[in-house]
Scaffold this motif. Structure first.
Motif, mmCIF file in Angstrom:
data_model
loop_
_atom_site.group_PDB
_atom_site.id
_atom_site.type_symbol
_atom_site.label_atom_id
_atom_site.label_comp_id
_atom_site.label_asym_id
_atom_site.label_seq_id
_atom_site.Cartn_x
_atom_site.Cartn_y
_atom_site.Cartn_z
ATOM 1 N N GLU A 132 -11.683 4.989 -7.417
ATOM 2 C CA GLU A 132 -11.860 4.174 -6.219
ATOM 3 C C GLU A 132 -12.092 4.903 -5.291
ATOM 4 O O GLU A 132 -12.643 4.637 -4.250
ATOM 5 C CB GLU A 132 -10.481 3.297 -6.168
ATOM 6 C CG GLU A 132 -10.453 2.349 -7.148
ATOM 7 C CD GLU A 132 -9.221 1.566 -7.213
ATOM 8 O OE1 GLU A 132 -8.232 1.755 -6.162
ATOM 9 O OE2 GLU A 132 -9.118 0.501 -7.743
ATOM 10 N N PHE A 181 -8.467 -1.834 -2.809
ATOM 11 C CA PHE A 181 -9.719 -1.358 -2.907
ATOM 12 C C PHE A 181 -11.001 -1.957 -2.078
ATOM 13 O O PHE A 181 -11.600 -1.308 -1.208
ATOM 14 C CB PHE A 181 -10.157 -1.311 -4.463
ATOM 15 C CG PHE A 181 -11.494 -0.853 -4.782
ATOM 16 C CD1 PHE A 181 -11.784 0.685 -4.289
ATOM 17 C CD2 PHE A 181 -12.724 -1.502 -5.340
ATOM 18 C CE1 PHE A 181 -13.235 1.104 -4.624
ATOM 19 C CE2 PHE A 181 -13.803 -0.971 -5.773
ATOM 20 C CZ PHE A 181 -14.022 0.225 -5.342
ATOM 21 N N ALA A 237 -13.673 2.169 -12.411
ATOM 22 C CA ALA A 237 -12.194 1.720 -11.998
ATOM 23 C C ALA A 237 -11.678 0.697 -12.565
ATOM 24 O O ALA A 237 -10.432 0.689 -12.780
ATOM 25 C CB ALA A 237 -12.556 1.931 -10.403
ATOM 26 N N CYS A 291 -17.216 1.451 -9.741
ATOM 27 C CA CYS A 291 -16.604 0.189 -9.652
ATOM 28 C C CYS A 291 -16.049 -0.177 -11.198
ATOM 29 O O CYS A 291 -14.900 -0.559 -11.293
ATOM 30 C CB CYS A 291 -17.236 -0.819 -8.916
ATOM 31 S SG CYS A 291 -17.245 -0.639 -7.057
#
Length: 111
Positions: free
Chosen positions: A100, A33, A74, A71
């Motif tokens: 992501e 990521f 995720a 974020c």
């Protein structure tokens, strides 16, 4: 096929084999990521608009709150993909990948 619950086919559920693979895929996606974010930012800054924005300023402000929400979501999906019951691991992995990708797309959209 028998309907006997003691048969060997009934002893192993079909989702038992997807557990370790889901864990590995979730961890690989999480590890890639940050490099994907860096690569997206470098690619954006290599464009004419991105270079002009970097040198002279005056660009649209980056939506930091939205990025942090993506974020965080995720990260929650990663935890679910690692710790949830077997039937929820696949959808959690899918959600993690989509979130992501949305975060990387957001970085790529703003120079």
């Amino acid at each position: 096929m028998t309907w006997n619950p003691q048969s060997p086919a009934a002893a192993t559920p079909p989702t038992a084999a997807t557990g370790p693979r889901t864990h590995v895929r979730a961890l690989i996606a999480a590890a890639l990521f940050v490099p994907a974010l860096v690569a997206a930012k470098i690619l954006v800054l290599m464009t004419e608009k991105g270079g002009r924005c970097l040198m002279y300023g005056g660009c649209a402000p980056f939506p930091g709150v939205l990025f942090l929400v993506l974020c965080g979501a995720a990260a929650v999906a990663l935890v679910l993909a690692l710790a949830a019951p077997a039937r929820l691991r696949g959808p959690a992995l899918g959600a993690q990948l989509v979130l992501e990708l949305c975060a990387v797309g957001l970085v790529a959209a703003f120079p």
